[in-house]
Write a protein that holds these residues in place. Sequence first.
Motif, PDB file in Angstrom:
ATOM      1  N   LEU A 182       0.830  -1.200   0.000  1.00  0.00           N
ATOM      2  CA  LEU A 182       0.000   0.000   0.000  1.00  0.00           C
ATOM      3  C   LEU A 182       0.868   1.256   0.000  1.00  0.00           C
ATOM      4  O   LEU A 182       1.986   1.255   0.517  1.00  0.00           O
ATOM      5  CB  LEU A 182      -0.921   0.005   1.221  1.00  0.00           C
ATOM      6  CG  LEU A 182      -1.839  -1.222   1.377  1.00  0.00           C
ATOM      7  CD1 LEU A 182      -2.617  -1.130   2.683  1.00  0.00           C
ATOM      8  CD2 LEU A 182      -2.789  -1.334   0.190  1.00  0.00           C
ATOM      9  N   ASP A 183       0.327   2.325  -0.557  1.00  0.00           N
ATOM     10  CA  ASP A 183       1.058   3.591  -0.620  1.00  0.00           C
ATOM     11  C   ASP A 183       1.070   4.320   0.710  1.00  0.00           C
ATOM     12  O   ASP A 183       1.945   5.149   0.967  1.00  0.00           O
ATOM     13  CB  ASP A 183       0.437   4.506  -1.687  1.00  0.00           C
ATOM     14  CG  ASP A 183       0.610   3.955  -3.093  1.00  0.00           C
ATOM     15  OD1 ASP A 183       1.594   3.224  -3.310  1.00  0.00           O
ATOM     16  OD2 ASP A 183      -0.237   4.246  -3.952  1.00  0.00           O
ATOM     17  N   ARG A 184       0.078   4.027   1.553  1.00  0.00           N
ATOM     18  CA  ARG A 184      -0.040   4.744   2.819  1.00  0.00           C
ATOM     19  C   ARG A 184      -0.750   3.853   3.841  1.00  0.00           C
ATOM     20  O   ARG A 184      -1.321   2.819   3.481  1.00  0.00           O
ATOM     21  CB  ARG A 184      -0.816   6.043   2.632  1.00  0.00           C
ATOM     22  CG  ARG A 184      -2.237   5.831   2.129  1.00  0.00           C
ATOM     23  CD  ARG A 184      -2.952   7.152   1.901  1.00  0.00           C
ATOM     24  NE  ARG A 184      -2.345   7.888   0.806  1.00  0.00           N
ATOM     25  CZ  ARG A 184      -2.683   7.722  -0.470  1.00  0.00           C
ATOM     26  NH1 ARG A 184      -3.606   6.825  -0.804  1.00  0.00           N
ATOM     27  NH2 ARG A 184      -2.107   8.414  -1.416  1.00  0.00           N
ATOM     28  N   GLU A 185      -0.720   4.280   5.085  1.00  0.00           N
ATOM     29  CA  GLU A 185      -1.442   3.541   6.121  1.00  0.00           C
ATOM     30  C   GLU A 185      -2.936   3.587   5.831  1.00  0.00           C
ATOM     31  O   GLU A 185      -3.496   4.667   5.618  1.00  0.00           O
ATOM     32  CB  GLU A 185      -1.159   4.147   7.494  1.00  0.00           C
ATOM     33  CG  GLU A 185      -1.888   3.446   8.624  1.00  0.00           C
ATOM     34  CD  GLU A 185      -1.580   4.045   9.985  1.00  0.00           C
ATOM     35  OE1 GLU A 185      -2.226   3.627  10.969  1.00  0.00           O
ATOM     36  OE2 GLU A 185      -0.700   4.929  10.063  1.00  0.00           O
ATOM     37  N   PRO A 186      -3.603   2.446   5.791  1.00  0.00           N
ATOM     38  CA  PRO A 186      -5.036   2.440   5.482  1.00  0.00           C
ATOM     39  C   PRO A 186      -5.861   2.919   6.667  1.00  0.00           C
ATOM     40  O   PRO A 186      -5.414   2.837   7.821  1.00  0.00           O
ATOM     41  CB  PRO A 186      -5.320   0.969   5.174  1.00  0.00           C
ATOM     42  CG  PRO A 186      -4.314   0.237   5.996  1.00  0.00           C
ATOM     43  CD  PRO A 186      -3.073   1.099   5.997  1.00  0.00           C
ATOM     44  N   PRO A 187      -7.057   3.434   6.412  1.00  0.00           N
ATOM     45  CA  PRO A 187      -7.931   3.814   7.528  1.00  0.00           C
ATOM     46  C   PRO A 187      -8.312   2.574   8.323  1.00  0.00           C
ATOM     47  O   PRO A 187      -8.408   1.477   7.762  1.00  0.00           O
ATOM     48  CB  PRO A 187      -9.148   4.429   6.832  1.00  0.00           C
ATOM     49  CG  PRO A 187      -9.133   3.857   5.451  1.00  0.00           C
ATOM     50  CD  PRO A 187      -7.690   3.672   5.103  1.00  0.00           C
ATOM     51  N   PRO A 188      -8.514   2.712   9.615  1.00  0.00           N
ATOM     52  CA  PRO A 188      -8.841   1.535  10.432  1.00  0.00           C
ATOM     53  C   PRO A 188     -10.177   0.934  10.025  1.00  0.00           C
ATOM     54  O   PRO A 188     -11.134   1.651   9.726  1.00  0.00           O
ATOM     55  CB  PRO A 188      -8.888   2.094  11.855  1.00  0.00           C
ATOM     56  CG  PRO A 188      -9.153   3.555  11.686  1.00  0.00           C
ATOM     57  CD  PRO A 188      -8.474   3.946  10.410  1.00  0.00           C
ATOM     58  N   GLY A 189     -10.216  -0.384   9.961  1.00  0.00           N
ATOM     59  CA  GLY A 189     -11.471  -1.076   9.698  1.00  0.00           C
ATOM     60  C   GLY A 189     -12.151  -1.400  11.011  1.00  0.00           C
ATOM     61  O   GLY A 189     -11.531  -1.397  12.076  1.00  0.00           O
ATOM     62  N   HIS A 190     -13.427  -1.690  10.927  1.00  0.00           N
ATOM     63  CA  HIS A 190     -14.164  -2.036  12.138  1.00  0.00           C
ATOM     64  C   HIS A 190     -14.052  -3.522  12.452  1.00  0.00           C
ATOM     65  O   HIS A 190     -14.210  -3.937  13.591  1.00  0.00           O
ATOM     66  CB  HIS A 190     -15.636  -1.640  11.987  1.00  0.00           C
ATOM     67  CG  HIS A 190     -15.841  -0.169  11.821  1.00  0.00           C
ATOM     68  ND1 HIS A 190     -15.927   0.441  10.589  1.00  0.00           N
ATOM     69  CD2 HIS A 190     -15.948   0.822  12.732  1.00  0.00           C
ATOM     70  CE1 HIS A 190     -16.099   1.743  10.747  1.00  0.00           C
ATOM     71  NE2 HIS A 190     -16.110   2.001  12.035  1.00  0.00           N
ATOM     72  N   GLY A 191     -13.795  -4.327  11.398  1.00  0.00           N
ATOM     73  CA  GLY A 191     -13.691  -5.763  11.619  1.00  0.00           C
ATOM     74  C   GLY A 191     -14.948  -6.355  12.209  1.00  0.00           C
ATOM     75  O   GLY A 191     -14.904  -7.319  12.968  1.00  0.00           O
ATOM     76  N   ALA A 192     -16.097  -5.757  11.865  1.00  0.00           N
ATOM     77  CA  ALA A 192     -17.360  -6.183  12.470  1.00  0.00           C
ATOM     78  C   ALA A 192     -17.642  -7.649  12.160  1.00  0.00           C
ATOM     79  O   ALA A 192     -17.654  -8.059  11.008  1.00  0.00           O
ATOM     80  CB  ALA A 192     -18.501  -5.311  11.949  1.00  0.00           C
ATOM     81  N   GLY A 193     -17.849  -8.434  13.193  1.00  0.00           N
ATOM     82  CA  GLY A 193     -18.182  -9.838  13.020  1.00  0.00           C
ATOM     83  C   GLY A 193     -17.010 -10.728  12.651  1.00  0.00           C
ATOM     84  O   GLY A 193     -17.183 -11.923  12.429  1.00  0.00           O
ATOM     85  N   ALA A 194     -15.812 -10.177  12.567  1.00  0.00           N
ATOM     86  CA  ALA A 194     -14.655 -10.979  12.168  1.00  0.00           C
ATOM     87  C   ALA A 194     -14.307 -11.987  13.255  1.00  0.00           C
ATOM     88  O   ALA A 194     -14.260 -11.655  14.437  1.00  0.00           O
ATOM     89  CB  ALA A 194     -13.466 -10.070  11.892  1.00  0.00           C
ATOM     90  N   THR A 195     -14.091 -13.222  12.851  1.00  0.00           N
ATOM     91  CA  THR A 195     -13.668 -14.249  13.805  1.00  0.00           C
ATOM     92  C   THR A 195     -12.182 -14.531  13.686  1.00  0.00           C
ATOM     93  O   THR A 195     -11.588 -15.107  14.599  1.00  0.00           O
ATOM     94  CB  THR A 195     -14.440 -15.559  13.572  1.00  0.00           C
ATOM     95  OG1 THR A 195     -14.232 -15.994  12.224  1.00  0.00           O
ATOM     96  CG2 THR A 195     -15.931 -15.358  13.809  1.00  0.00           C
ATOM     97  N   ALA A 196     -11.573 -14.154  12.566  1.00  0.00           N
ATOM     98  CA  ALA A 196     -10.158 -14.441  12.330  1.00  0.00           C
ATOM     99  C   ALA A 196      -9.294 -13.242  12.698  1.00  0.00           C
ATOM    100  O   ALA A 196      -9.730 -12.095  12.637  1.00  0.00           O
ATOM    101  CB  ALA A 196      -9.937 -14.810  10.869  1.00  0.00           C
ATOM    102  N   SER A 197      -8.063 -13.537  13.068  1.00  0.00           N
ATOM    103  CA  SER A 197      -7.076 -12.509  13.379  1.00  0.00           C
ATOM    104  C   SER A 197      -5.816 -12.770  12.576  1.00  0.00           C
ATOM    105  O   SER A 197      -5.561 -13.899  12.137  1.00  0.00           O
ATOM    106  CB  SER A 197      -6.725 -12.528  14.876  1.00  0.00           C
ATOM    107  OG  SER A 197      -7.863 -12.349  15.682  1.00  0.00           O
ATOM    108  N   LEU A 198      -5.024 -11.722  12.396  1.00  0.00           N
ATOM    109  CA  LEU A 198      -3.697 -11.861  11.806  1.00  0.00           C
ATOM    110  C   LEU A 198      -2.695 -11.654  12.930  1.00  0.00           C
ATOM    111  O   LEU A 198      -2.608 -10.567  13.504  1.00  0.00           O
ATOM    112  CB  LEU A 198      -3.488 -10.841  10.687  1.00  0.00           C
ATOM    113  CG  LEU A 198      -2.213 -11.032   9.857  1.00  0.00           C
ATOM    114  CD1 LEU A 198      -2.291 -12.318   9.039  1.00  0.00           C
ATOM    115  CD2 LEU A 198      -1.981  -9.837   8.929  1.00  0.00           C
ATOM    116  N   LEU A 199      -1.962 -12.711  13.263  1.00  0.00           N
ATOM    117  CA  LEU A 199      -1.041 -12.679  14.392  1.00  0.00           C
ATOM    118  C   LEU A 199       0.393 -12.487  13.915  1.00  0.00           C
ATOM    119  O   LEU A 199       0.803 -13.060  12.905  1.00  0.00           O
ATOM    120  CB  LEU A 199      -1.126 -13.985  15.186  1.00  0.00           C
ATOM    121  CG  LEU A 199      -2.497 -14.406  15.710  1.00  0.00           C
ATOM    122  CD1 LEU A 199      -2.363 -15.695  16.518  1.00  0.00           C
ATOM    123  CD2 LEU A 199      -3.124 -13.306  16.554  1.00  0.00           C
ATOM    124  N   THR A 200       1.147 -11.691  14.648  1.00  0.00           N
ATOM    125  CA  THR A 200       2.577 -11.537  14.390  1.00  0.00           C
ATOM    126  C   THR A 200       3.336 -11.861  15.668  1.00  0.00           C
ATOM    127  O   THR A 200       2.799 -11.751  16.776  1.00  0.00           O
ATOM    128  CB  THR A 200       2.913 -10.106  13.925  1.00  0.00           C
ATOM    129  OG1 THR A 200       2.532  -9.169  14.954  1.00  0.00           O
ATOM    130  CG2 THR A 200       2.169  -9.767  12.641  1.00  0.00           C
TER     131      THR A 200
END
Length: 215
Positions: A182-200
């Motif tokens: 991406l060219d820039r930091e994206p706006p924050p998403g709400h992640g409404a109803g998301a069950t998955a996560s991205l772990l680091t």
Amino acid sequence: MIRRPGHLADTEPPTGVPTDVAGLDLERAGLNVEAAGGSAERFWHALAAGQAALPAGASTDLVVTLAGIAGWRAGVLGLRGDALAHLAEVPPVAAAAALGIPETELDAFAERQRVDRFWWPGRAAARGYVCAVGGFAGLGGAWTAPPGDARPLDDDGSFTVRTGERWWRVDADVWGSRLVALDREPPPGHGAGATASLLTFAESYLAWVYVPETA
């Protein structure tokens, strides 16, 4: 778990050599799968496994439908919806063979996939881990710095993550993943109803898609 980018559901992929079908250019189909973010080799193997389970004299239309399922199995994210919509049009033994799952698990797989793009029969045994993305560029991966600041986006199966000063969009499902710088930091998403996560994890160049076992 794997130490390079990959999907845990793909540890024992289908194998075989596809049979030529009139009106279907298998070489071009594989290249199209590759261009869409999948693996041509996995596509050919998945299609071959499904073809081997089809009845003799199966129509070209049936093989084309099977090819769409094989393309999804090969990692093309955009084929998921179409593959699920047409799964019932293919004999269950052939669909299961193309997907590389037991035929006895096919109905459960299709039902769960319609609401959970990361489900497959072995996810519980993998403790909810689905796939690893990124990896160190010096070993063939995508990133020159460890990832961090992972966040869900509003689109199902989508996340954003930062490596050094660079932001990335991650899209994934049970079989495939896609990274876009991406060219820039994206706006924050709400992640409404998301069950998955991205772990680091500290000092790791991989980011993991993870679904809690209660999901």
